[in-house]
Scaffold this motif. Structure first.
Motif, PDB file in Angstrom:
ATOM      1  N   GLU A  22       0.813  -1.215   0.000  1.00  0.00           N
ATOM      2  CA  GLU A  22       0.000   0.000   0.000  1.00  0.00           C
ATOM      3  C   GLU A  22       0.850   1.270   0.000  1.00  0.00           C
ATOM      4  O   GLU A  22       0.331   2.370   0.164  1.00  0.00           O
ATOM      5  CB  GLU A  22      -0.927   0.011   1.218  1.00  0.00           C
ATOM      6  N   GLU A  62      -0.183   4.529  -4.238  1.00  0.00           N
ATOM      7  CA  GLU A  62      -1.529   4.358  -4.770  1.00  0.00           C
ATOM      8  C   GLU A  62      -1.623   5.019  -6.142  1.00  0.00           C
ATOM      9  O   GLU A  62      -1.059   6.089  -6.371  1.00  0.00           O
ATOM     10  CB  GLU A  62      -2.578   4.964  -3.836  1.00  0.00           C
ATOM     11  N   ASP A  86      -4.554   6.150  -9.131  1.00  0.00           N
ATOM     12  CA  ASP A  86      -5.980   6.333  -9.365  1.00  0.00           C
ATOM     13  C   ASP A  86      -6.205   6.930 -10.746  1.00  0.00           C
ATOM     14  O   ASP A  86      -5.279   7.022 -11.555  1.00  0.00           O
ATOM     15  CB  ASP A  86      -6.606   7.203  -8.264  1.00  0.00           C
ATOM     16  N   ARG A 143      -1.908  11.660   1.922  1.00  0.00           N
ATOM     17  CA  ARG A 143      -1.788  10.274   2.377  1.00  0.00           C
ATOM     18  C   ARG A 143      -0.304  10.031   2.601  1.00  0.00           C
ATOM     19  O   ARG A 143       0.477   9.957   1.661  1.00  0.00           O
ATOM     20  CB  ARG A 143      -2.339   9.322   1.314  1.00  0.00           C
TER      21      ARG A 143
END
Length: 310
Positions: free
Chosen positions: A5, A8, A10, A241
């Motif tokens: 993780e 990321e 998107d 994040r």
């Protein structure tokens, strides 16, 4: 978090690659730096990312290839190649900045405390999306100096953060998220998102000028002027994040962050307006009320809350 993780991807990936490339070209000195002590760590991080992590984690985006120039990692979205063996640590940072929608900061235990415990310093970075601060000014500094402007850091967080950084084990990843409100949609911002006291100001280019001098006799007038300049439609909910993990060979820490920007209309549309308005009120109600001033809540707070609750 599992290390899978760490990064990321998107549906903004293609657009972000173009934005990052433009920022790297326009601000080469501000977006990346590598002190001599961090060269081995940068190359270790780069090698793991391009040889192992990216092609295994995102095999439809990053594909290993072989060319006359040597082994490459092909970015299928931008249709460009990433060298497996970079020409230099700075070239490695440049490639990471262009091909991964995550900013990376390398920290090393460059000094020790009185009790002999390590103190981590920022020694290298590639950051395309600083949130109102200049990363180049912080390079080489320990965590305490980097966070000096943050209210309550020295009293409440400094010692525990130093201990946490020192104890983080190889193979373990951690993550957290933060949020703020910016009064513009600029992903790259070296200044203007925070307020600082007079003793925290330093000489810097105009683009990095601090927002306000809290010791100014005209502070109230300045705040009121900036309140009038706030345009709600231009404001954004800005989130990061953040992740942290340790490299196995150099034992350097890699602090990473991915930036998200949302229009306030998007927040309202999903029904989160009241929740964000309550969070804005909470800035001044927590254990460090000065955070509300530091994040410029005194400037944008009233207009943003009114809009979110309308």
């Amino acid at each position: 978090m599992p290390l899978s993780e760490l990064v990321e991807v998107d549906n903004t990936f293609k657009d972000r690659m173009e934005i990052r490339r433009s920022i790297l070209n326009d601000h080469p000195e501000a977006t990346k730096q590598c002190n001599k002590v961090a060269e081995a760590a940068v190359l270790e991080h780069y090698d793991w990312m391009v040889s192992t992590y990216l092609p295994r984690r995102f095999p439809t985006i990053y594909k290993p290839t072989s060319t006359a120039a040597g082994p490459q990692l092909y970015n299928c979205v931008s249709k460009t190649s990433i060298p497996i063996r970079p020409a230099s640590p700075m070239a490695a940072l440049d490639a990471l900045g262009e091909h991964v929608d995550t900013d990376f900061l390398i920290l090393l235990p460059s000094s020790t405390a009185v009790d002999g415990s390590p103190i981590y310093h920022l020694e290298a970075f590639v950051t395309c999306f600083p949130a109102g601060f200049s990363t180049r000014e912080k390079c080489g500094n320990p965590l305490a100096a980097i966070h000096k402007p943050v209210p309550g850091y020295e009293a409440k967080l400094e010692k525990s953060m130093d201990r946490f950084f020192a104890k983080l084990e190889v193979g373990r990843g951690v993550k957290r998220a933060n949020w703020s409100i910016s009064t513009n949609d600029k992903l790259y911002s070296e200044g203007g998102n925070h307020m600082y006291a007079e003793d925290e100001k330093v000489d810097k280019p105009v683009e990095n000028a601090k927002t306000l001098d809290v010791n100014s006799p005209n502070l109230d007038e300045d705040v009121e002027r900036q309140k009038r300049e706030v345009v709600v439609e231009d404001c954004r909910l800005r989130c990061e994040r953040q992740t942290l993990h340790r490299l196995p060979k150099t034992k350097a820490l890699v602090f990473s962050f991915k930036t998200y920007m949302y229009k306030l209309s998007e927040v309202k549309a999903e029904g989160s307006g009241p929740e964000l308005a309550a969070a804005i009120d909470g800035l001044a109600q927590g254990s460090v009320p000065a955070i509300a001033f530091y994040k410029r809540g005194v400037v944008w707070g009233a207009k943003v809350k009114e809009y979110l609750l309308s």
